[in-house]
Design an enzyme around this catalytic site. Sequence first.
Site, PDB file in Angstrom:
ATOM      1  N   GLU A 242     -56.274  41.283  26.069  1.00  0.00           N
ATOM      2  CA  GLU A 242     -56.240  39.991  25.368  1.00  0.00           C
ATOM      3  C   GLU A 242     -54.896  39.794  24.673  1.00  0.00           C
ATOM      4  O   GLU A 242     -54.106  40.722  24.548  1.00  0.00           O
ATOM      5  CB  GLU A 242     -57.347  39.931  24.293  1.00  0.00           C
ATOM      6  CG  GLU A 242     -58.767  39.805  24.841  1.00  0.00           C
ATOM      7  CD  GLU A 242     -59.176  38.352  25.096  1.00  0.00           C
ATOM      8  OE1 GLU A 242     -58.303  37.462  25.050  1.00  0.00           O
ATOM      9  OE2 GLU A 242     -60.373  38.134  25.356  1.00  0.00           O
TER      10      GLU A 242
ATOM     11  N   ASP B 162     -62.143  31.148  27.760  1.00  0.00           N
ATOM     12  CA  ASP B 162     -61.659  32.344  27.051  1.00  0.00           C
ATOM     13  C   ASP B 162     -60.323  31.987  26.401  1.00  0.00           C
ATOM     14  O   ASP B 162     -60.194  30.922  25.805  1.00  0.00           O
ATOM     15  CB  ASP B 162     -61.602  33.543  28.012  1.00  0.00           C
ATOM     16  CG  ASP B 162     -61.882  34.848  27.278  1.00  0.00           C
ATOM     17  OD1 ASP B 162     -61.193  35.112  26.286  1.00  0.00           O
ATOM     18  OD2 ASP B 162     -62.781  35.593  27.671  1.00  0.00           O
TER      19      ASP B 162
ATOM     20  N   ASN C  60     -62.647  31.308  20.403  1.00  0.00           N
ATOM     21  CA  ASN C  60     -61.674  31.636  21.440  1.00  0.00           C
ATOM     22  C   ASN C  60     -60.798  30.419  21.718  1.00  0.00           C
ATOM     23  O   ASN C  60     -61.010  29.339  21.144  1.00  0.00           O
ATOM     24  CB  ASN C  60     -62.424  32.018  22.731  1.00  0.00           C
ATOM     25  CG  ASN C  60     -62.011  33.379  23.231  1.00  0.00           C
ATOM     26  OD1 ASN C  60     -60.833  33.700  23.185  1.00  0.00           O
ATOM     27  ND2 ASN C  60     -62.956  34.148  23.713  1.00  0.00           N
TER      28      ASN C  60
END
Length: 295
Positions: A15, A205, A153
């Site tokens: 991430e 995401d 997110n």
Amino acid sequence: MTAELILDARNATGESPVWSIAEQALYWVDIPAKRLHRWSPADGKEHSWQASQMLACIAQTGHGSWIAAMENGLFAITPHADGSLDSRLLASVTHALPGMRFNDGRCDRQGRFWAGTMVMDMAAGAPVGAMYRYTAGQTEPLKAQLQGLIVPNGLAFSPDGKTLYLSDSHPDVQKIWAFDYDTDTGTPQNRRLFVDMGEHPGRPDGAAVDAEGCYWICGNDAGLIHRFTPQGKLDRSLTVPVKKPAMCAFGGADLDTLFVTSIRPAGDLADQPLAGGVFALRPGVKGLPEPLLNN
Ligand SMILES: O=C1O[C@H](CS(=O)(=O)O)[C@@H](O)[C@H](O)[C@H]1O
């Protein structure tokens, strides 16, 4: 367009890719592995550092240091060439429940750091996640600015900084919202639906905004990166050879490369052996420099 594998990183949850213009290098994290990673296109080398807590998102502070949102607060971290990582608490957080951590985050265009929290057991579906804002030098405890989220997110800001985008990845939500953002006070208001991801493949995401103001978001579980216009209209979707792209960021010498981190789930990976890798795409549009923490 073909996605190029730049690193077979096998990240459990890769991430927060961030391009450092100063170093011409890509940094990102692997959340459960508690690791910070760096990759430089100049020599193709990767380095990584072990943290003491899960680090979920990072932003540059300048001079080779970073702000990192971890399990119980925001930390200043400095990775060293000898492989050690210094960390210093900047602001602690009081979570709504035990077993929570930070997730996605970044700086606004003025250099205030924003990050959201979530329960680690996503299946619990508890809407106790919140968005926190931190200004460099702040001594007051972190205060929840937005609440009622399950998996915050997709945080991103329009090029003029006046629109804040935010999503909730949880399967029961899958929405992206836009807010008017007061750049003087750092206050989001007038929340409205930007994109209902239930109408597009993949759960929302991590995200990035390009120089034309379009919003790129990883379609987790669908192996897609979608580009939406500022009006919320789907412009195009790019594919990556893994099911779970997690976050994207523009980088490279001309900011014309879209880097994508991904998730390597447990189980049979015969159909996606590169899961957890980091990929590069050339989408034909440039990004913007990622703001540093304003200090
Ligand atoms: O831990 C995380 O999980 C989810 C992705 S997934 O549901 O595990 O596929 C992700 O949305 C989130 O950002 C990440 O931190």
